[in-house]
Design an enzyme around this catalytic site. Structure first.
Site, PDB file in Angstrom:
ATOM      1  N   ALA A  15       0.864  -1.380  -0.058  1.00 38.22           N
ATOM      2  CA  ALA A  15      -0.082  -0.016  -0.079  1.00 38.22           C
ATOM      3  C   ALA A  15       0.727   1.218   0.040  1.00 38.22           C
ATOM      4  CB  ALA A  15      -1.122   0.004   1.370  1.00 38.22           C
ATOM      5  N   SER A  17       4.688   0.999  -0.866  1.00 31.52           N
ATOM      6  CA  SER A  17       5.680   0.839  -2.045  1.00 31.52           C
ATOM      7  C   SER A  17       5.476  -0.412  -2.448  1.00 31.52           C
ATOM      8  CB  SER A  17       6.995   1.072  -1.057  1.00 31.52           C
ATOM      9  OG  SER A  17       7.222  -0.207  -0.232  1.00 31.52           O
ATOM     10  N   HIS A 241      -2.933 -12.367  -3.568  1.00 31.14           N
ATOM     11  CA  HIS A 241      -3.135 -11.536  -2.406  1.00 31.14           C
ATOM     12  C   HIS A 241      -1.919 -11.534  -1.654  1.00 31.14           C
ATOM     13  CE1 HIS A 241      -5.638 -10.429   1.486  1.00 31.14           C
ATOM     14  NE2 HIS A 241      -4.868  -9.396   1.077  1.00 31.14           N
ATOM     15  N   ASP A 242      -1.326 -10.455  -1.047  1.00 30.05           N
ATOM     16  CA  ASP A 242      -0.100 -10.384  -0.414  1.00 30.05           C
ATOM     17  C   ASP A 242      -0.148 -11.172   0.841  1.00 30.05           C
ATOM     18  OD1 ASP A 242      -1.571  -8.151   0.738  1.00 30.05           O
ATOM     19  OD2 ASP A 242      -0.033  -6.623   0.149  1.00 30.05           O
ATOM     20  N   THR A 243      -1.418 -11.138   1.606  1.00 36.66           N
ATOM     21  CA  THR A 243      -1.477 -11.901   2.695  1.00 36.66           C
ATOM     22  C   THR A 243      -1.450 -13.381   2.377  1.00 36.66           C
ATOM     23  OG1 THR A 243      -2.769  -9.915   3.702  1.00 36.66           O
ATOM     24  CG2 THR A 243      -2.768 -11.970   4.969  1.00 36.66           C
ATOM     25  N   THR A 265       0.927  -2.225   7.233  1.00 36.09           N
ATOM     26  CA  THR A 265       0.060  -1.261   7.049  1.00 36.09           C
ATOM     27  C   THR A 265      -1.317  -1.808   7.897  1.00 36.09           C
ATOM     28  OG1 THR A 265       0.597  -0.281   5.014  1.00 36.09           O
ATOM     29  CG2 THR A 265      -1.595   0.301   5.854  1.00 36.09           C
ATOM     30  N   ASN A 302      -9.098  -8.327  10.264  1.00 39.60           N
ATOM     31  CA  ASN A 302      -8.238  -7.260  10.248  1.00 39.60           C
ATOM     32  C   ASN A 302      -8.184  -6.399  10.948  1.00 39.60           C
ATOM     33  OD1 ASN A 302      -8.279  -8.465   7.409  1.00 39.60           O
ATOM     34  ND2 ASN A 302      -8.602  -6.289   6.404  1.00 39.60           N
ATOM     35  N   GLY A 408       6.423  -6.694   7.679  1.00 35.99           N
ATOM     36  CA  GLY A 408       7.574  -5.728   8.262  1.00 35.99           C
ATOM     37  C   GLY A 408       7.303  -5.636   9.681  1.00 35.99           C
TER      38      GLY A 408
END
Length: 492
Positions: A15, A17, A241-243, A265, A302, A408
């Site tokens: 979201a 980078s 989906h990145d997750t 994020t 979430n 991250g």
């Protein structure tokens, strides 16, 4: 099976980078290096917030060029993952009809209530298992109804499928990302026509579904020319989906009873299950059933995540993270907490002031300094992690012995320790680049370089740096930390 490590390019769009990573995989080998990183800056044009999709695509091409430069122009495959729910619309000529709208745009305000008049929230959850979020694709498409763009659209492509289309000229809809739209039945892995019909959504806009591991085409000649990569180069469908890709890279031991927290994020907190949990209790607790690889279900909640801290740091200008976390560690814990899942924190802007206002309204001490605000945020996230892990175990009837933090936030030692303290469970932190690693591993599996999910995770455990945090401190304080101060998950 080849014994020579093979180079794979992972396009990983977040979201804030994007990056292109090069993963080298061979028997007993998993190495990841960053080839190129580029900003992802939303753009407000008029009243609407958009993604700069052309800028992102230029970053992808630059990244593939940089990746090829590190591998002598040779790539075994390319895979693409990104955030969920957002999309681009294309006309009959295959041209993009405007920049995709950002999920934080206000166009869906009040839209869920419109949908519920035709398809009650209970019905939607029983059919799709997807939590309520005002930015779900279902609500975005409802908000777009009657617009010239939607009327002219022949095709809808979710963000990673859009990038893949521009790279290959081939259309498809990847399954794990499709499951976040609130238009897919997690029991069948196919579209829910009952929901689409009730909401008046035309599912023919979506190209055919693809599963992780399916071929997605070859890099087009003009892409090879622009990047200097030697063809042919296949694009492999990954868990886009990145997750979903991040959960692939959870370094859990075989048969380990674990929860995961994919941090960035957002904090995505949950369990990996074999089948969805479509109960009314799960809906009221706002848990979602998103699909993963190999028929798994990501049963998760979430939580707003490090967005709260990112927005504060943006307001503070030149604040450096390491000294800020060191100062926050010196602030007494649990002085003030907020509901880290509160939709009131979804929009950008004035985050320190909004957190202070929330504390003032609930009669708590108001954070006055960046260190105090940071400690409030991290304590609040740890409490939200605790609530989500406990609720997931209860709702899915599955106990947990360890929590894996990937993404991250795995680099944030204070957050990891506070999460262990709050949950009363050991936390294993790492890998930080989980989405890219999961992307690479699915590509490598299609070429026979790694085995099943358990073998992938064994390779991660052997090759990636991990840090273990044991719970400490006053558990009673954490048990009482949020009681009466914030309402917990949104219930409808």
């Amino acid at each position: 099976m080849s014994t020579e490590p093979q180079p794979f390019a992972a396009v990983d769009l977040g979201a804030s980078s994007g990056r292109v990573m090069v993963g080298r995989v061979g028997p007993g080998t998993l190495e990841l290096t960053e080839a190129h990183r580029f900003p992802n800056r939303p753009v407000r044009a008029g009243a609407m917030l958009h993604w700069d999709i052309l800028g992102l695509y230029a970053g992808v091409l630059d990244g593939l060029r940089a990746a090829g430069a590190t591998t002598g122009g040779r790539l075994a495959s390319v895979g693409i993952d990104s955030w969920a729910v957002d999309y681009g619309l294309f006309d009959d000529d295959g041209a993009l009809l405007g920049n995709p709208v950002h999920y934080r745009d206000a166009r869906t305000e009040g839209v869920p209530e419109q949908v519920w008049s035709a398809a009650p929230a209970e019905h939607l959850y029983a059919q799709t298992g997807i939590q309520h979020a005002p930015f779900n694709t279902l609500y975005q498409l409802t908000a777009a109804r009657g617009t010239a763009q939607l009327a002219a659209a022949r095709r809808l492509l979710l963000i990673p499928d859009l990038i893949s289309y521009w790279l290959t000229g081939q259309e498809g809809t990847e399954l794990t990302n499709a499951s976040t739209t609130q238009l897919l039945d997690p029991r069948t892995g196919n579209w829910s026509y009952a929901v689409a019909d009730a909401a008046d959504i035309d599912l023919s806009l979506f190209p055919p579904l693809r599963r992780p591991g399916d071929p997605a085409g070859l890099l087009l000649p003009e892409v090879l020319d622009a990047t200097g990569v030697a063809g042919p180069v296949p694009v492999t469908t990954v868990a886009s989906h990145d997750t979903a890709s991040a959960v692939v890279a959870v370094p859990a031991a075989r048969d380990e009873r674990f929860a995961y927290i994919c941090t960035g994020t957002w904090s995505l907190v949950g369990l990996e299950l074999d089948s969805p949990v479509l109960t009314e209790a799960g809906r009221r607790a706002n848990f979602t059933n998103e699909l993963g690889i190999d028929g798994t279900v990501r049963y998760l909640r979430n939580v707003m995540g490090l967005w709260l801290l990112q927005e504060c740091m943006r307001e503070w200008g030149g604040a450096a993270l390491v000294p800020l976390l060191k100062a926050a560690a010196e602030v007494p814990g649990l002085l003030s907490v907020v509901d880290a899942a509160d939709p009131a924190f979804l929009a950008p802007g004035r985050m320190p002031q909004r957190i202070a206002e929330a504390c003032r309204r609930s009669g708590q001490p108001v954070p006055r300094t960046p260190a105090e605000t940071t400690r409030c945020i991290l304590d609040s996230l740890a409490l939200a992690h605790r609530a989500a892990v406990q609720d997931a175990q209860r709702l899915a009837d599955q106990e947990v012995d360890v929590i894996h933090i990937v993404g991250g936030g795995a680099r944030n030692a204070l957050l990891c320790q506070l999460t262990a303290d709050a949950c009363g469970l050991p936390v294993v932190a790492g890998p930080a680049e989980a989405a890219a690693l999961g992307n690479v591993l699915v590509q490598a599996r299609t070429q026979g370089l790694v085995g099943d999910r358990a073998a992938m995770r064994e390779l991660l455990t052997r090759s990636q740096p991990l840090t273990r945090y044991e719970p400490a401190g006053d558990r009673a304080a954490w048990a009482a930390g949020g009681r009466g101060r914030w309402p917990g998950p949104v219930r409808r």
